[in-house]
Scaffold this active site. Structure first.
Site, PDB file in Angstrom:
ATOM      1  N   LYS A 215       0.797  -1.223   0.000  1.00 22.87           N
ATOM      2  CA  LYS A 215       0.000   0.000   0.000  1.00 22.87           C
ATOM      3  C   LYS A 215       0.839   1.287   0.000  1.00 22.87           C
ATOM      4  O   LYS A 215       0.383   2.314  -0.474  1.00 22.87           O
ATOM      5  CB  LYS A 215      -0.961   0.006   1.206  1.00 22.87           C
ATOM      6  CG  LYS A 215      -2.106  -0.999   1.042  1.00 22.87           C
ATOM      7  CD  LYS A 215      -2.956  -1.103   2.298  1.00 22.87           C
ATOM      8  CE  LYS A 215      -4.142  -0.192   2.245  1.00 22.87           C
ATOM      9  NZ  LYS A 215      -5.140  -0.467   3.302  1.00 22.87           N
TER      10      LYS A 215
ATOM     11  N   ASP B  67      -9.912   4.388   1.913  1.00 22.14           N
ATOM     12  CA  ASP B  67     -10.177   3.891   3.278  1.00 22.14           C
ATOM     13  C   ASP B  67     -10.899   4.946   4.128  1.00 22.14           C
ATOM     14  O   ASP B  67     -11.779   4.615   4.922  1.00 22.14           O
ATOM     15  CB  ASP B  67      -8.868   3.489   3.977  1.00 22.14           C
ATOM     16  CG  ASP B  67      -8.449   2.066   3.642  1.00 22.14           C
ATOM     17  OD1 ASP B  67      -9.306   1.271   3.197  1.00 22.14           O
ATOM     18  OD2 ASP B  67      -7.262   1.741   3.824  1.00 22.14           O
TER      19      ASP B  67
HETATM   20  P1  NAP Z   1      -0.454  -1.558  10.985  1.00 21.59           P
HETATM   21  O1  NAP Z   1      -0.050  -0.379  10.153  1.00 21.59           O
HETATM   22  O2  NAP Z   1       0.423  -2.739  11.053  1.00 21.59           O
HETATM   23  O3  NAP Z   1      -0.729  -1.014  12.488  1.00 21.59           O
HETATM   24  C1  NAP Z   1      -1.035  -1.913  13.507  1.00 21.59           C
HETATM   25  C2  NAP Z   1      -1.450  -1.142  14.763  1.00 21.59           C
HETATM   26  O4  NAP Z   1      -1.811  -2.097  15.771  1.00 21.59           O
HETATM   27  C3  NAP Z   1      -0.343  -0.269  15.351  1.00 21.59           C
HETATM   28  O5  NAP Z   1      -0.913   0.859  15.966  1.00 21.59           O
HETATM   29  C4  NAP Z   1       0.272  -1.228  16.390  1.00 21.59           C
HETATM   30  O6  NAP Z   1       0.945  -0.566  17.439  1.00 21.59           O
HETATM   31  C5  NAP Z   1      -0.971  -1.881  16.917  1.00 21.59           C
HETATM   32  N1  NAP Z   1      -0.649  -3.166  17.573  1.00 21.59           N
HETATM   33  C6  NAP Z   1      -0.336  -4.333  16.972  1.00 21.59           C
HETATM   34  N2  NAP Z   1      -0.085  -5.286  17.902  1.00 21.59           N
HETATM   35  C7  NAP Z   1      -0.234  -4.691  19.109  1.00 21.59           C
HETATM   36  C8  NAP Z   1      -0.112  -5.138  20.456  1.00 21.59           C
HETATM   37  N3  NAP Z   1       0.218  -6.407  20.737  1.00 21.59           N
HETATM   38  N4  NAP Z   1      -0.365  -4.261  21.459  1.00 21.59           N
HETATM   39  C9  NAP Z   1      -0.703  -2.979  21.188  1.00 21.59           C
HETATM   40  N5  NAP Z   1      -0.831  -2.491  19.925  1.00 21.59           N
HETATM   41  C10 NAP Z   1      -0.604  -3.332  18.899  1.00 21.59           C
HETATM   42  O7  NAP Z   1      -1.883  -2.114  10.500  1.00 21.59           O
HETATM   43  P2  NAP Z   1      -3.080  -1.290   9.824  1.00 21.59           P
HETATM   44  O8  NAP Z   1      -2.970  -1.388   8.346  1.00 21.59           O
HETATM   45  O9  NAP Z   1      -3.140   0.055  10.451  1.00 21.59           O
HETATM   46  O10 NAP Z   1      -4.347  -2.184  10.245  1.00 21.59           O
HETATM   47  C11 NAP Z   1      -4.784  -2.238  11.597  1.00 21.59           C
HETATM   48  C12 NAP Z   1      -6.061  -3.067  11.697  1.00 21.59           C
HETATM   49  O11 NAP Z   1      -7.114  -2.439  10.962  1.00 21.59           O
HETATM   50  C13 NAP Z   1      -5.945  -4.475  11.103  1.00 21.59           C
HETATM   51  O12 NAP Z   1      -6.641  -5.364  11.954  1.00 21.59           O
HETATM   52  C14 NAP Z   1      -6.632  -4.365   9.759  1.00 21.59           C
HETATM   53  O13 NAP Z   1      -7.182  -5.600   9.343  1.00 21.59           O
HETATM   54  C15 NAP Z   1      -7.717  -3.371  10.078  1.00 21.59           C
HETATM   55  N6  NAP Z   1      -8.184  -2.634   8.898  1.00 21.59           N
HETATM   56  C16 NAP Z   1      -9.502  -2.732   8.590  1.00 21.59           C
HETATM   57  C17 NAP Z   1      -9.995  -2.025   7.490  1.00 21.59           C
HETATM   58  C18 NAP Z   1     -11.458  -2.133   7.168  1.00 21.59           C
HETATM   59  O14 NAP Z   1     -11.834  -1.829   6.040  1.00 21.59           O
HETATM   60  N7  NAP Z   1     -12.295  -2.520   8.117  1.00 21.59           N
HETATM   61  C19 NAP Z   1      -9.148  -1.215   6.715  1.00 21.59           C
HETATM   62  C20 NAP Z   1      -7.794  -1.134   7.073  1.00 21.59           C
HETATM   63  C21 NAP Z   1      -7.322  -1.855   8.173  1.00 21.59           C
HETATM   64  P3  NAP Z   1       2.551  -0.305  17.336  1.00 21.59           P
HETATM   65  O15 NAP Z   1       2.700   0.953  16.533  1.00 21.59           O
HETATM   66  O16 NAP Z   1       2.963  -0.151  18.746  1.00 21.59           O
HETATM   67  O17 NAP Z   1       3.158  -1.504  16.677  1.00 21.59           O
END
Ligand code: NAP
Length: 277
Positions: free
Chosen positions: A70, A107
């Site tokens: 992305k 998004d």
């Molecule tokens: P990302 O860039 O990898 O970010 C992950 C986030 O989760 C970061 O803030 C990370 O914190 C946090 N995190 C992960 N493991 C953690 C833990 N053990 N304890 C505390 N915080 C933790 O991922 P993303 O693309 O933003 O996606 C995040 C979520 O949104 C995913 O589940 C994805 O499937 C969902 N999503 C859904 C849609 C939809 O259309 N519904 C669209 C996009 C994303 P750190 O910075 O500390 O690592």
């Protein structure tokens, strides 16, 4: 190129087998009686540009892009929309008739339209928003909420420096709250959004205390597997309006489909059922 060429689209990621986008777009092609196909494509980062430059020659009108491409896609695209630049990532690619590759990010609109459809009384201007997480999805949510007129955003992330970076970038309407104090955001929040992957199947649970939540607060989770996360179940029990994350996935797909196939698709219960099949 012949005029009766069947339009093709798809989703590029790695891995991509879990993506629900093929079910969603194939459903819309069918219910709208359109010719076309939408397929998942597992492509490595090193092949991404070659693949993108080749697809239009095969009849592709565009693609969705998912993890891990992305951000990298912005370097490859010839044109990038303002909102994709602001978010720093793209999820929707258009192969234009002039040969240029255009990258967009839907998004943020998907996030807002999901709330408008499923919580019609929700007003982003009603009060501060509390955001858990500071990853890619948080960037889309923050830019959409700011554009929708939210007065203030409190943001808390395990890695505080990532939240600080978002404040530097998105400006003074953001307030960073330490992860261990994330629960303190709840009593002031009119909107609460989980953008972390916590609570997702196979991931640890979200452990932020919710007891400060007000009954008039809208709570939404970007995680959609499971559909009803612990966050949503707990908030619902406290009397809050809750909206699951599947609607965001459906609504973010609308602009791409409309652009590629020429019809604006409906997001309805049949679309939800198709995505869950
Ligand atoms: P990302 O860039 O990898 O970010 C992950 C986030 O989760 C970061 O803030 C990370 O914190 C946090 N995190 C992960 N493991 C953690 C833990 N053990 N304890 C505390 N915080 C933790 O991922 P993303 O693309 O933003 O996606 C995040 C979520 O949104 C995913 O589940 C994805 O499937 C969902 N999503 C859904 C849609 C939809 O259309 N519904 C669209 C996009 C994303 P750190 O910075 O500390 O690592």
């Amino acid at each position: 190129m012949s005029e009766d060429r069947i339009p093709l689209a798809g989703v590029i990621g790695s891995p991509v087998a879990h993506s629900k986008s093929p079910q969603i777009h194939t459903h819309w092609l069918k219910v709208n009686g359109l010719r076309g196909h939408y397929i998942p494509m597992d492509v490595s980062a090193e092949d991404l540009e070659t693949v993108l430059r080749t697809l239009p020659k095969m009849g592709f009108v565009g693609v969705n892009v998912t993890i891990p491409h992305k951000e990298k896609i912005l370097e490859i695209a010839d044109l990038v929309t303002d909102r994709a630049t602001l978010i720093g990532a793209a999820n929707t690619i258009i192969f234009r008739k002039d040969g240029k590759i255009q990258a967009d990010n839907t998004d943020g609109v998907g996030f807002i339209r999901n709330l408008q459809q499923n919580a019609p009384g929700w007003d982003p201007k009603a009060g501060p928003a509390a955001i858990l997480g500071a990853g890619g999805a948080a960037r889309a949510v923050i830019s959409a909420l700011l554009e929708a007129g939210v007065p203030e955003i409190m943001i808390s992330n395990r890695t505080r420096i990532r939240a600080e970076a978002l404040k530097t970038e998105f400006g003074k309407r953001l307030i960073v709250v330490d992860w261990v104090q994330a629960g303190n955001m709840m009593e002031d929040a009119a909107t609460v959004v989980n953008t972390t992957s916590l609570g997702m199947l196979g991931k640890p649970p979200l452990r932020v205390p919710l007891d400060g939540l007000r009954r008039d607060t809208l709570v939404t989770d970007l995680v959609y597997a499971p559909l009803k996360t612990n966050l949503l179940a707990e908030a619902e029990e406290m009397g809050c309006v809750t909206v699951d994350g599947l609607g965001m996935l459906l609504h973010q797909a609308v602009p791409g489909f409309e652009r590629w196939f020429g019809v604006r698709p409906e997001v309805d219960s049949a679309t939800r059922a198709a995505a869950l099949r």
